[in-house]
Design a protein around this motif. Structure first.
Motif: not given
Length: 367
Positions: A84-85, A90-92, A135-137
């Motif tokens: 998740x991290x 990476x997304x940010x 969304x990731x969470x």
């Protein structure tokens, strides 16, 4: 209603209905025995404050109910947290790079109000970043509570680890520094309006990646199998995807064509709006066709199969509220994913409707 009943009702509201009666009866016996022991010790009946003190020792209703809840006690457990991290980091970083490039293009192209351009970039980044984290969470929470483990988590290869550099800001900074420092003489002459074409670059690249995956050039093994309780479950598409293979490919090509035209002629607002309305309408039809199929994927494990599919009856708050109550077997996982898929399609359709309305507005205003 006395204090014990109020306490037990608060606990019961957090418990599964099929286990509620047994757990409440067990708790009632525990509370009454604690009350009786304290009364024998004091030699008198307990007052309300003393009863409440004992109930506080037993625990808050939310905490007590959690002791009886099956499955993980955390939204994202220690096993999934590193993934998740990494995904969030990476997304940010990717979002930050996209918005930084867009802001840079706006600034060097002579934006009328640099402060407004910077504020717009920060607003867009924080909005997209919060959406990404949410969304990731949600995805990690579903994986955690349903025991889903995609193949890329359990069957990774050393030669595929290079992509993890996406989460290293130092690597990004070194890469950018190696490109050299821009000189003022290289910058184009200011324009009357900022060049808006950078907004469509990311869309063009993203849809292009989807096309390469759709036609089989790119492969993501983790999308076709998941680990469920230590065993692999194979994910296969329903017939609707073969039926709509061509239309979906044409839809993606049309979107890429509009994005490319927007890069070349970013000020053709009305032409782009008209094209986007047509594409959004086509996307709405595709979404409707997929939804009406009612069967989207099939999970298979050891000869056992379960369908991922649904209909309009699943679009209600009660169904969404029971998302985590499904079983952890193949059928339970398929049921949970069916609800998720129904809501994803519903929100996709809603987004396309808003896209059509926005296109109509731009078509009318010309801005």
């Amino acid at each position: 209603m006395d204090m014990i009943d109020r306490y037990l009702n608060a606990v019961a509201a957090q418990l599964p209905q099929d286990e509620r009666a047994d757990i409440v009866a067990e708790l009632r016996d525990l509370i009454l025995s604690r009350f009786e022991a304290k009364e024998e010790e004091l030699g008198r009946a307990l007052g309300e404050d003393e009863q409440e003190a004992i109930l506080r020792e037993i625990g808050h209703p939310l905490v007590v109910a959690a002791r009886y809840r099956k499955g993980p006690d955390s939204l994202v457990g220690p096993e999934l947290f590193p993934y998740w991290l990494f995904g969030v980091k990476a997304g940010l970083l990717v979002l930050g790079a996209v918005y930084a490039i867009t802001l840079f293009i706006r600034l060097i192209s002579g934006a009328d109000d640099a402060g407004q351009a910077i504020a717009h970039a920060f607003h867009g980044f924080f909005g997209a970043g919060l959406t990404l984290i949410g969304v990731a969470t949600v995805a990690a929470g579903i994986f955690e509570h349903q025991g889903i483990r995609p193949a890329w988590m359990t069957k990774w290869r050393v030669k595929d680890l290079g992509a993890f550099g996406l989460a290293d800001p130092a690597a990004w900074g070194a890469s950018m520094a190696g490109a050299g420092t821009a000189r003022a003489s290289w910058m184009p002459k200011p324009r009357a309006k900022p060049w808006p074409g950078g907004e469509y670059l990311f869309s063009f690249l993203a849809v292009g990646m989807f096309v390469l995956w759709w036609i089989g050039v790119l492969h993501f093994p983790g999308l076709v199998s998941i680990e469920l309780r230590g065993q692999d479950a194979v994910v296969s598409g329903a017939p609707i995807w073969s039926i709509l293979f061509g239309p979906i490919l044409l839809y993606a090509f049309a979107q890429m064509a509009v994005d490319l035209a927007s890069l070349v002629r970013p000020y053709a607002v009305r032409a782009r709006a008209a094209a986007q309305i047509v594409i959004a309408a086509a996307g709405l039809w595709l979404t409707w066709a997929i939804f009406e199929a009612g069967h989207w994927f099939t999970l298979t494990r050891d000869g056992e199969t379960a369908r991922i599919g649904g209909d309009w009856t699943m679009l209600n708050i009660d169904t969404l509220g029971k998302l985590g109550d499904g079983g952890r077997d193949l059928a339970g996982i398929a049921s949970t994913l069916s609800v998720v898929m129904v809501w994803v399609l519903a929100f996709s359709a809603l987004g396309l409707v808003f896209r059509i309305l926005a296109g109509l507005g731009r078509l009318a205003r010309g801005v």
